[in-house]
Design an enzyme around this catalytic site. Structure first.
Site, PDB file in Angstrom:
ATOM      1  CB  VAL A 128      -0.924  -0.016   1.239  1.00 32.17           C
ATOM      2  CG1 VAL A 128      -0.116   0.028   2.541  1.00 32.17           C
ATOM      3  CG2 VAL A 128      -1.953   1.095   1.214  1.00 32.17           C
ATOM      4  CB  VAL A 151       9.261  -3.258 -10.085  1.00 31.28           C
ATOM      5  CG1 VAL A 151      10.627  -3.446 -10.745  1.00 31.28           C
ATOM      6  CG2 VAL A 151       8.822  -1.797 -10.184  1.00 31.28           C
ATOM      7  CG  HIS A 191      10.915  -5.258  14.147  1.00 33.68           C
ATOM      8  ND1 HIS A 191      11.185  -5.087  15.494  1.00 33.68           N
ATOM      9  CD2 HIS A 191       9.761  -4.586  13.915  1.00 33.68           C
ATOM     10  CE1 HIS A 191      10.227  -4.347  16.035  1.00 33.68           C
ATOM     11  NE2 HIS A 191       9.353  -4.044  15.090  1.00 33.68           N
TER      12      HIS A 191
END
Length: 622
Positions: free
Chosen positions: A143, A280, A555
């Site tokens: 997003v 991409v 993370h």
């Protein structure tokens, strides 16, 4: 319409707001209509900003192409486009951010929709054992704003030693003293008791406390103080502190990278083009000169090539960036050949994968905790619009503390364990259970009865900060739309399990403090069935517990490691240029040699800000 037709999650969240409004409409609140109109106004204003991108015609050539509009990509594109002579293209595989996503309490819902890439780790017999198919869900933002829209908004810098260690590995310019100005450049902190000598007050990324706190958060802070931690700014001079959470929230709204860097310039920079829903699939690299000169991108089902006159910059995150590098011939030569890809640069792409995990303990209490039903109270939306109330609490996270368990006598230690408290339990949050992917039979055995009772409770997450285990990202195929294989390798180094157990024990010990006793806090004693053979609360039990409830804190980092060419594990140099490939950089959490001892979203802003300055220097724009 307040939502894009492509954004079904946005529609779901808007329906949530509408359902909420029906509850309010049955109350005697006099300002209900005004509240609903204000929500609509904010949502429409945000949609209008997002729609400004839709009228831009994509050109065949740009000076810079930035791949990924996440935390780093939005910041980098904004900074590079400050030069009006540079034409910058920012590409994002996902769609627009909308206002419903930016209500802080709904963070846990976002992982269930299409704004999440929905990665999963490979099955394991030593971790993620309570998860479906022994695979941990690994959320990543798909997003505008990337994972700064999907995360829990927890803001930390880490420890100064994190950056000094980066520099010591042969990365000039990355010591704490050298990166401190970038922290202060991007921070727009309104935290009143922040260390004034170090904090940034005027930057685009807002940092604040939540105006609403439960008594559970108060008890956590007081109990931590009783355990020996001073209360203070953990982003300041010393990290070993307890505090209410500093969060990327402002005006009761999630403050994403998209909102911080791009919204203020929407429609004002003709040299910046933003294209959403653009995947991409490959970096174009000349095999003779080893120079990146463009990208291949899929837009509306069609493949097209776009050229870059100066640089291609990957800001796609620690999973997508290594995947895209390898698909383009940059990575471990042996693995690339196995995939049928001709190697152009034999680099350790995908290695050095790091993460933070936190096997949360569940606690029951006599104090009212965050319940889904609270979010539909007639007062909740009115409170939210006034900048307070439960809807403003970032995903339920309220307070945080840092410990140096391996250096307990040092008040200025380098934290190796973080504890944070969520003011609700798994039994009160179906979305969190689904997001974690907990097996239904284990959930029912442990939490089913609590859910039926709507039992009050909370969770303390002990998060290991400096894990020694390393994972790896590998291609699954040459298909860019197929998820890569993720080997988390949690606990492969025995140190990590040892300190995780000590972190759990530290969290449990807080329950003996008077502040927690005052709210009737008590450890939930239901045992994981597969761990029942171990003595309750023994180190062996908690080790088994951690192997089952291996909760990622999202993370992921390190998979395109920064280091000198002499380091065989390095992928980029200290200026973030890919070794052996000209005009190609990586600017995201992939470059971290070691994951910082905290939540890395803030430091990723730092990486983007520093990268922007280095790029400007390299192209003589200073």
């Amino acid at each position: 319409m307040m939502t894009s037709p492509r954004n079904h999650l946005g529609a779901l969240l808007v329906l949530w707001l509408l359902e909420f409004s029906l509850v309010i409409s049955q109350s005697n609140t006099g300002n209900v209509l005004n509240d609903l109109l204000e929500i609509y106004r904010r949502g429409q204003a945000q949609l209008d900003l997002e729609n400004l991108d839709e009228g831009q015609a994509i050109s065949a050539k740009y000076d810079f192409i930035v791949v990924g509009a996440g935390t780093a990509g939005c910041a980098l594109a904004a900074r590079l486009s400050e030069n009006p002579r540079w034409r910058v293209l920012l590409l994002e595989a996902g769609g627009p951010e909308n206002y419903a996503m930016d209500i802080p309490i709904v963070a846990h819902l976002l992982q269930l929709g299409e704004v999440n890439w929905k990665y999963k780790t490979e099955p394991s017999n030593s971790y993620c054992l309570a998860m479906n198919d022994n695979r941990c869900n690994w959320p990543r933002g798909k997003v505008m704003g990337g994972s700064s829209v999907l995360n829990y908004m927890m803001y930390t810098r880490g420890n100064r030693r994190d950056y000094d260690r980066w520099a010591s590995l042969g990365n000039p310019g990355w010591s704490y003293e050298e990166v401190l100005p970038y922290f202060r450049k991007y921070e727009g902190s309104v935290v009143p008791d922040a260390d004034e000598n170090l904090v940034g007050r005027n930057g685009p990324v807002k940092v604040s406390y939540s105006a609403t706190r439960t008594r559970i958060a108060d008890a956590f802070v007081r109990a931590s103080q009783d355990a020996g931690l001073p209360q203070g700014d953990y982003n300041g001079e010393k990290q070993i502190r307890v505090s209410y959470l500093q969060a990327n929230i402002y005006n009761e709204t999630r403050w994403s990278s998209n909102r911080a860097y791009l919204y203020p310039i929407k429609g004002k920079r003709r040299n910046l083009h933003v294209k959403k829903n653009a995947l991409v699939t490959k970096i174009c690299i000349d095999p003779q000169t080893k120079t990146a000169y463009g990208i291949i991108v899929k837009i509306d089902g069609k493949m097209q090539k776009i050229l870059a006159k100066k640089e291609v910059i990957l800001s796609a995150g620690a999973i997508n960036t290594p995947q895209l590098l390898m698909l383009s011939g940059v990575g471990p030569a042996k693995h690339l050949r196995e995939m049928g890809i001709k190697p152009l640069a034999d680099l350790a792409v995908g290695y050095n994968l790091q993460d933070h995990i936190a096997p949360a303990i569940s606690v029951l209490c006599n104090e009212s905790s965050l319940q889904i039903s609270e979010m539909f109270r007639s007062e909740a939306m009115a409170d939210f619009l006034k900048g307070r109330g439960v809807l403003r609490i970032p995903g339920g996270v309220e307070a945080i503390s840092f410990y140096a368990l391996d250096d307990t006598r040092n008040p200025d230690g380098w934290a190796d364990m973080e504890l944070f408290v969520v003011g609700g339990g798994l039994q009160t949050n179906l979305a969190l259970r689904l997001a974690l992917g907990i097996q239904s039979n284990i959930y029912e055995t442990m939490f089913g009865e609590l859910e039926r009772q709507s039992a009050n409770g909370f969770m303390i997450f002990p998060m290991i900060l400096r894990a020694k285990s390393r994972g790896r990202i590998k291609l699954n195929s040459r298909n860019p739309e197929e998820h890569p294989r993720i080997y988390a390798n949690y606990f492969s180094n025995p140190y990590d399990l040892n300190i995780t157990v000590r972190g759990i024990e530290q969290a449990v010990s807080l329950l003996d403090m008077s502040a927690f006793k005052a709210i009737g806090a008590r450890l939930f004693e239901k045992r994981i069935p597969n761990c029942a053979k171990h003595k309750w609360r023994s180190s062996a039990y908690w080790a088994c517990y951690a192997r089952h409830f291996t909760f990622t804190i999202y993370h992921y980092s390190g998979t395109a490691k920064m280091g000198p060419r002499s380091d065989p594990s390095a992928v980029v140099d200290a200026r973030l240029r890919v070794h052996g490939i000209d005009r190609l950089r990586v600017v995201d959490a992939s470059i971290m040699p070691y994951l910082i001892s905290g939540h890395p979203n803030g430091p990723v802003y730092l990486i983007a800000e520093k990268a922007a300055d280095m790029i400007k220097e390299d192209h003589n724009f200073v």
